[in-house]
Scaffold this motif. Structure first.
Motif, PDB file in Angstrom:
ATOM      1  N   ALA A  80       0.982  -1.155  -0.092  1.00 30.67           N
ATOM      2  CA  ALA A  80      -0.085   0.174   0.197  1.00 30.67           C
ATOM      3  C   ALA A  80       0.788   1.204  -0.007  1.00 30.67           C
ATOM      4  CB  ALA A  80      -0.904   0.155   1.152  1.00 30.67           C
ATOM      5  N   PRO A  81       0.484   2.408  -0.611  1.00 28.27           N
ATOM      6  CA  PRO A  81       1.211   3.499  -0.754  1.00 28.27           C
ATOM      7  C   PRO A  81       1.142   4.282   0.622  1.00 28.27           C
ATOM      8  CG  PRO A  81      -0.759   3.778  -1.980  1.00 28.27           C
ATOM      9  CD  PRO A  81      -0.778   2.471  -1.683  1.00 28.27           C
ATOM     10  N   ASP A  82       0.110   3.832   1.396  1.00 29.71           N
ATOM     11  CA  ASP A  82      -0.148   4.609   2.631  1.00 29.71           C
ATOM     12  C   ASP A  82      -1.047   3.782   3.175  1.00 29.71           C
ATOM     13  OD1 ASP A  82       0.510   6.354   4.739  1.00 29.71           O
ATOM     14  OD2 ASP A  82      -0.564   8.031   3.938  1.00 29.71           O
ATOM     15  N   GLU A  83      -0.695   3.661   4.680  1.00 30.01           N
ATOM     16  CA  GLU A  83      -1.900   2.895   5.697  1.00 30.01           C
ATOM     17  C   GLU A  83      -2.013   3.798   6.819  1.00 30.01           C
ATOM     18  OE1 GLU A  83      -1.905   0.575   9.333  1.00 30.01           O
ATOM     19  OE2 GLU A  83      -0.012   1.390   8.628  1.00 30.01           O
ATOM     20  N   GLU A  84      -3.161   3.677   7.453  1.00 26.41           N
ATOM     21  CA  GLU A  84      -3.846   4.193   8.415  1.00 26.41           C
ATOM     22  C   GLU A  84      -4.790   3.005   9.294  1.00 26.41           C
ATOM     23  OE1 GLU A  84      -6.583   7.830   9.219  1.00 26.41           O
ATOM     24  OE2 GLU A  84      -4.648   8.345   8.794  1.00 26.41           O
ATOM     25  N   ASP A  85      -4.592   2.785  10.561  1.00 23.91           N
ATOM     26  CA  ASP A  85      -5.423   2.141  11.178  1.00 23.91           C
ATOM     27  C   ASP A  85      -5.863   0.728  10.699  1.00 23.91           C
ATOM     28  OD1 ASP A  85      -5.606   4.030  13.192  1.00 23.91           O
ATOM     29  OD2 ASP A  85      -7.183   4.993  12.178  1.00 23.91           O
ATOM     30  N   GLY A  86      -4.704  -0.006   9.993  1.00 30.11           N
ATOM     31  CA  GLY A  86      -4.901  -1.382   9.379  1.00 30.11           C
ATOM     32  C   GLY A  86      -5.672  -1.164   8.010  1.00 30.11           C
ATOM     33  N   GLN A  87      -6.002   0.006   7.579  1.00 34.50           N
ATOM     34  CA  GLN A  87      -6.543   0.337   6.188  1.00 34.50           C
ATOM     35  C   GLN A  87      -5.661   0.968   5.119  1.00 34.50           C
ATOM     36  OE1 GLN A  87     -10.266   2.268   6.971  1.00 34.50           O
ATOM     37  NE2 GLN A  87     -10.963   0.647   8.411  1.00 34.50           N
ATOM     38  N   ILE A  88      -5.967   0.846   4.070  1.00 33.35           N
ATOM     39  CA  ILE A  88      -5.159   1.369   2.678  1.00 33.35           C
ATOM     40  C   ILE A  88      -5.586   2.946   2.696  1.00 33.35           C
ATOM     41  CG2 ILE A  88      -4.599   1.482   0.284  1.00 33.35           C
ATOM     42  CD1 ILE A  88      -4.925  -1.753   0.552  1.00 33.35           C
ATOM     43  N   LYS A  89      -4.954   3.780   2.829  1.00 27.42           N
ATOM     44  CA  LYS A  89      -5.244   5.071   2.845  1.00 27.42           C
ATOM     45  C   LYS A  89      -4.768   5.524   1.461  1.00 27.42           C
ATOM     46  CE  LYS A  89      -4.653   9.599   5.273  1.00 27.42           C
ATOM     47  NZ  LYS A  89      -3.564  10.068   6.124  1.00 27.42           N
ATOM     48  N   VAL A  90      -5.804   6.320   0.774  1.00 22.10           N
ATOM     49  CA  VAL A  90      -5.767   6.977  -0.321  1.00 22.10           C
ATOM     50  C   VAL A  90      -6.091   8.312  -0.508  1.00 22.10           C
ATOM     51  CG1 VAL A  90      -6.315   4.714  -1.726  1.00 22.10           C
ATOM     52  CG2 VAL A  90      -8.183   6.017  -1.213  1.00 22.10           C
ATOM     53  N   PRO A  91      -5.742   9.022  -1.731  1.00 14.75           N
ATOM     54  CA  PRO A  91      -6.212  10.507  -1.530  1.00 14.75           C
ATOM     55  C   PRO A  91      -7.729  10.574  -1.665  1.00 14.75           C
ATOM     56  CG  PRO A  91      -4.480   9.969  -3.179  1.00 14.75           C
ATOM     57  CD  PRO A  91      -4.891   8.758  -2.575  1.00 14.75           C
ATOM     58  N   ALA A  92      -8.295  11.708  -0.830  1.00 14.49           N
ATOM     59  CA  ALA A  92      -9.895  11.742  -1.231  1.00 14.49           C
ATOM     60  C   ALA A  92     -10.166  12.189  -2.699  1.00 14.49           C
ATOM     61  CB  ALA A  92     -10.091  13.001  -0.273  1.00 14.49           C
TER      62      ALA A  92
END
Length: 95
Positions: A80-92
């Motif tokens: 994943a390019p970014d991760e937050e709280d065990g989820q893949i974070k993507v741009p809005a």
């Protein structure tokens, strides 16, 4: 029904295509051949032929669902390019 070189030029202009004179002539001939064939098909008597959805019978070729283990979360998040709280974070995408 036939199509003229002027009509081919108009369609090419709408599609933002630049055609040479040879291409305009070639496409005019090809499109007229297609239209002539369509007219030939239109003259066939199809009154006794039942309408069909597909030309050949279709069969469902999907396999049965079966429960299998999925990838471990840590392995997925490694790509994943970014991760937050065990989820893949993507741009809005919405404001």
């Amino acid at each position: 029904m036939s199509i003229s070189a002027k009509q081919v030029e108009h369609v090419a202009n709408l599609a933002r295509l630049e055609l040479t004179e040879e291409e305009k002539e070639m496409y005019t001939e090809q499109l007229n051949a297609i239209l002539k064939y369509a007219e030939k098909l239109g003259s066939l008597d199809t009154d006794e032929i039942e309408p069909t959805d597909h030309a050949v019978p279709l069969a469902n070729v999907l396999r049965e669902d079966e429960v299998r283990p999925s990838l471990p979360l840590e392995s997925v998040l490694l790509n994943a390019p970014d991760e937050e709280d065990g989820q893949i974070k993507v741009p809005a995408v919405l404001e």
